[in-house]
Structure formats: C-alpha cells, structure tokens
Design a protein around this motif. Structure first.
Motif, PDB file in Angstrom:
ATOM      1  N   LEU A  85      -3.259  -1.338  69.218  1.00 30.77           N
ATOM      2  CA  LEU A  85      -3.807  -2.563  68.628  1.00 30.77           C
ATOM      3  C   LEU A  85      -2.782  -3.227  67.714  1.00 30.77           C
ATOM      4  CD1 LEU A  85      -7.350  -1.157  67.791  1.00 30.77           C
ATOM      5  CD2 LEU A  85      -6.795  -2.786  69.595  1.00 30.77           C
ATOM      6  N   ASP A  86      -2.085  -2.423  66.891  1.00 31.12           N
ATOM      7  CA  ASP A  86      -1.056  -2.978  65.984  1.00 31.12           C
ATOM      8  C   ASP A  86      -0.082  -3.823  66.796  1.00 31.12           C
ATOM      9  OD1 ASP A  86      -2.200  -1.268  64.113  1.00 31.12           O
ATOM     10  OD2 ASP A  86      -0.517   0.147  64.067  1.00 31.12           O
ATOM     11  N   TYR A 131      -8.460  -6.900  59.190  1.00 28.71           N
ATOM     12  CA  TYR A 131      -8.982  -5.939  58.196  1.00 28.71           C
ATOM     13  C   TYR A 131      -8.499  -4.568  58.625  1.00 28.71           C
ATOM     14  CZ  TYR A 131     -12.323  -5.468  62.009  1.00 28.71           C
ATOM     15  OH  TYR A 131     -12.894  -5.288  63.246  1.00 28.71           O
ATOM     16  N   GLY A 132      -8.654  -3.594  57.768  1.00 27.81           N
ATOM     17  CA  GLY A 132      -8.225  -2.239  58.091  1.00 27.81           C
ATOM     18  C   GLY A 132      -8.998  -1.737  59.303  1.00 27.81           C
ATOM     19  N   PRO A 133      -8.317  -1.443  60.419  1.00 22.82           N
ATOM     20  CA  PRO A 133      -9.030  -1.046  61.631  1.00 22.82           C
ATOM     21  C   PRO A 133      -9.603   0.369  61.516  1.00 22.82           C
ATOM     22  CG  PRO A 133      -6.663  -0.849  61.970  1.00 22.82           C
ATOM     23  CD  PRO A 133      -6.843  -1.432  60.591  1.00 22.82           C
ATOM     24  N   HIS A 146     -17.009   3.675  57.064  1.00 19.22           N
ATOM     25  CA  HIS A 146     -15.730   3.092  56.639  1.00 19.22           C
ATOM     26  C   HIS A 146     -14.584   4.080  56.849  1.00 19.22           C
ATOM     27  CE1 HIS A 146     -17.598  -0.283  53.971  1.00 19.22           C
ATOM     28  NE2 HIS A 146     -17.646  -0.541  55.253  1.00 19.22           N
ATOM     29  N   TYR A 147     -14.635   4.811  57.960  1.00 16.05           N
ATOM     30  CA  TYR A 147     -13.543   5.732  58.283  1.00 16.05           C
ATOM     31  C   TYR A 147     -12.256   4.933  58.409  1.00 16.05           C
ATOM     32  CZ  TYR A 147     -10.815   9.139  60.982  1.00 16.05           C
ATOM     33  OH  TYR A 147      -9.845   9.997  61.422  1.00 16.05           O
ATOM     34  N   LYS A 148     -11.195   5.354  57.753  1.00 17.55           N
ATOM     35  CA  LYS A 148      -9.951   4.609  57.945  1.00 17.55           C
ATOM     36  C   LYS A 148      -8.716   5.482  58.088  1.00 17.55           C
ATOM     37  CE  LYS A 148     -10.219   3.032  53.108  1.00 17.55           C
ATOM     38  NZ  LYS A 148     -11.597   2.830  52.750  1.00 17.55           N
ATOM     39  N   ALA A 149      -8.889   6.788  58.086  1.00 20.64           N
ATOM     40  CA  ALA A 149      -7.705   7.647  58.225  1.00 20.64           C
ATOM     41  C   ALA A 149      -7.053   7.445  59.596  1.00 20.64           C
ATOM     42  CB  ALA A 149      -8.092   9.107  58.034  1.00 20.64           C
ATOM     43  N   ALA A 185     -12.045  -3.160  65.193  1.00 22.26           N
ATOM     44  CA  ALA A 185     -10.757  -3.791  64.931  1.00 22.26           C
ATOM     45  C   ALA A 185     -10.782  -5.222  65.441  1.00 22.26           C
ATOM     46  CB  ALA A 185      -9.642  -3.022  65.643  1.00 22.26           C
ATOM     47  N   GLY A 186     -10.173  -6.118  64.694  1.00 23.92           N
ATOM     48  CA  GLY A 186     -10.111  -7.514  65.109  1.00 23.92           C
ATOM     49  C   GLY A 186      -8.808  -8.138  64.654  1.00 23.92           C
TER      50      GLY A 186
END
Ligand code: GLY
Ligand code: MN
Ligand code: MN
Length: 400
Positions: free
Chosen positions: A211-212, A224-226, A238-241, A256-257
């Motif tokens: 995605l990046d 936003y933080g995917p 809100h998992y973000k690891a 992710a957007g």
C-alpha cells in the motif's frame, strides 16, 4: 489538479458574507517541533487558503473594514533569514504572492493585535469559527484571542458560529469530489495489488508496504495510519503495529486509504488469507456485509448518521452479535479522515463512511467493511464500490 485559488477566494467570500459584520479569525496553529515529522496547518485554515505549511498564520475577517481591501487579510509570520536556513525559505510579501493566494491584503502577524483589537472595538461582535474544545481540552484558538481582546475592550460579544465552516467543509464542491474520486481510485489500485499477493506466510508489514508503494507512486500517501491486522490483531480496532504474521486460517482486516491533494479516502476490507472464507468466517462476514448494505441504504439527504447506525446495528443485533460491534457507523470524510461534522443532517455533497464491524477475540476473528458514500439528491453513491467486497468478488480476485 489541486483546488484552484479562485475556489479559495469564493470560500472566503462566503464566510465574509455569512459573518454579517461580525469579526472572525481562523488560525493555522503553532510551529511544529523540529524533527518531529511533517507539520500540517489546521485544516480550517487550509480550507480557506490552500496553505498547508504556514505555521503561526491566520485569516482575519472584518467585512465592515473601512478599506475594503482589509475585509479579509492573510497574516503570515515574519520572515527570519536565520531560521530559514533551518526550516526552509519563505516568500516575501509581494504582488505575485497576493495573486497566487488570491488575497488583496497580506500582512505580518505582528499587526494582528492592533488589527483585531481595532476591528472588535468598532464592530463589537466576535464570531468563533474554530470548533469549541471539550472542557478538559485547550480553549479553541480564536476564542482564546477574542477573550484577551474582550478583557481590554468592553462590550465585545462573542458568538458561536462554529457550524459555519464545519458545514461548508462538509458539503464538498465538484473539485473536492473529483479529488476524493481520485483518492478512491488510488486506494483501489492499492487493494488490487495486495489482493494479488496476500497469502499465508506473508507478514502484515509486507501487506502495508504494498500500500505504501502504490499510494506513493500514484502521487498520494496514506490518509491516516493504516491498519493491517491478521487473526486476533484484526479484532483490535486501532491496531497499528502491522508487524504480525498472516496465518493460514486468518481473516485479515485492512483499513487503509490514500490521500490525494490533502483529500482522504478511508476503506476497510476483510480478506481470508487463504483466498477462501471458511463456513465460520463466511457466516460472520455475511452479517457484517448485510449490516453495511443496510447502513449504506440509509444514507440520503435529510437522514442522520445515527439512522445509518441504527439500520446496521439492527442487522448485527438480529444475528446475535450486538455486543461485538463496539463503535459507531462512520464519520464525515474530506480534508481530514474524521472530517468536520456539522450539526445538520446529511445533504447532497457530503461524504460519509459506513463501516460496521464484528470483533470476536475468542475466535481470533474480526470483520469490518468500510466504504465512502457521497450523499446525492437521490440517496448515496458509493465512491469505493469497485474494491472487491462480496465473498464471490474477493474469492475471485484472490484465485491464483
Ligand atoms: N481509518 C479510521 C476510521 O476508519 O475511522
Ligand atoms: Mn477506516
Ligand atoms: Mn473510517
């Protein structure tokens, strides 16, 4: 194409008119700490100016200014040649800058105390445009300055006009909708690429990297933080690891957007790592999909997001999962992923997300499905509908 200068000029003209002689002030926010990552101006300031990188700046509205060129003034912090070596070079105030930004008047912020105090001494009405903070948060920046003036100038009334810019931002223009459609297309490309590589044994991090790369190569970035959460991680809202493995029997929640010219897309899909839903996963997925479709069907002019929430929640409760849907149905979307939210019901031109979910940690199984819905006169248009969502479409896309 980013938003044109003339559209920013029109936005400011609407504010000036709506203020009906009251004085308003919109501020970009404090200077960021050096080396603390990218800084971005307050979105209300960006909405009115197109500027994202001017810290310590403001727009002062005073429709009744004696000199009409001072009815709407852009205030920029002074230049400091020594700091510019550290932080970047800044423009001098010039005709070219005024033309580029569409302002008849640009001044340095050193003039704000005099201009604001004088305007309020004469007009006696200060209109708060920034949203109010909750009582344990910092006082909103325009209100804080109005109070300082009111301590020195008797008779200044402070008015609540916080719905004005919220409403303007929520109802998107054609140009804004075009950018949001572009953000949706870039997001679709990201999901298409990850559907082609998602498999047991890849890491959550590898999925995020796809995605990046797609978002960056399309001139965007993450809005936003995917979230890429596999199995139990998919039940953490809100998992973000995004560092875990993707196991054979996992469902993978991907939230992710892309962002294009500052406008956000916000999508969640839930995919089976193996490419096939198990009967157990399929049963939960179908409940969430039905709930999401009911939520989307409830989006129309005059409705509220709470109506969509009720429709989706009814479907989830009827299936016995009511205790496992702990969040709301969605939010406004635009310059911010959780965008300005007016007091009013939905209107054509607003864009909202519809994103119910069911999270079952005991079964290491989470499902969320999220789309972005443009409110139209007839109901809603799903801007992110092309990203595979039905069980058949997902399994087909993952068949290799
Ligand atoms: N991605 C944040 C949200 O869905 O609200
Ligand atoms: Mn999301
Ligand atoms: Mn969302």
């Amino acid at each position: 194409m980013a938003i044109a200068t003339v559209e920013h000029v029109e936005r400011r003209a609407r504010v000036l008119k709506a203020l009906d002689g009251a004085v308003g002030l919109v501020l970009s926010g404090d200077v960021a700490q050096p080396l603390h990552g990218p800084w971005s101006a307050d979105p209300y300031f960006t909405y009115l100016t197109g500027l994202r990188d001017e810290a310590g700046a403001g727009v002062l509205f005073d429709a009744r200014a004696e000199d009409p060129r001072l009815a709407c003034v852009l205030l920029l912090k002074p230049r400091n040649p020594e700091m510019e070596v550290w932080d970047g070079y800044r423009d001098p105030i010039s005709l070219a800058l005024r033309e580029r930004l569409g302002f008849t008047s640009i001044k340095r912020t050193g003039e704000l105390p005099r201009l604001l105090t004088q305007a309020l001494r004469l007009r006696k009405r200060a209109a708060c445009l920034h949203p109010f903070a909750v009582y344990d948060g910092p006082v909103s920046p325009d209100l804080a300055l109005f109070r300082r003036v009111a301590e020195r100038v008797p008779g200044v009334a402070i008015e609540d006009r916080t719905n004005l810019l919220r409403k303007m931002r929520a109802v998107k223009s054609e140009a804004e909708i075009a950018l949001m459609r572009r953000a949706a297309r870039v997001t679709h490309k990201g999901y298409a690429r990850l559907l082609a590589m998602l498999a047991p044994g890849v890491g959550e991090q590898q999925v995020q990297r796809v995605l990046d790369e797609v978002f960056a190569s399309q001139g965007g970035g993450h809005a936003y933080g995917p979230i890429v959460g596999s199995g139990l991680n998919g039940t953490v809202l809100h998992y973000k690891a995004n560092r875990g493995p993707v196991g054979e029997g996992d469902l993978v929640v991907i939230d992710a957007g892309a962002s294009v010219e500052g406008y956000a897309c916000d999508v969640t899909r839930t995919f089976p790592a193996s490419g096939r839903f198990t009967p157990d996963q399929r049963a939960v997925y179908e409940v969430v999909l039905r709930a999401q479709e009911a939520g989307i069907a409830a989006v129309r002019p005059g409705a509220r997001l709470s109506d969509a929430d009720r429709a989706a929640r009814d479907a989830i409760e009827a299936a016995g999962f009511g205790d496992f849907y702990p969040h709301g149905i969605g939010h406004q979307l635009g310059l911010e992923v959780h965008d300005a939210t007016p007091d009013d019901p939905l209107e054509p031109g607003m864009v909202v997300t519809i994103e119910p979910g069911v999270y079952l940690p005991d079964r290491a199984l989470g499902v969320r499905i999220e789309d972005d819905i443009l409110v139209t006169p007839a109901g809603g248009e799903n801007l992110t509908a092309s990203i595979p969502k039905s069980i058949e479409a997902i399994e087909l896309a993952m068949r290799r």
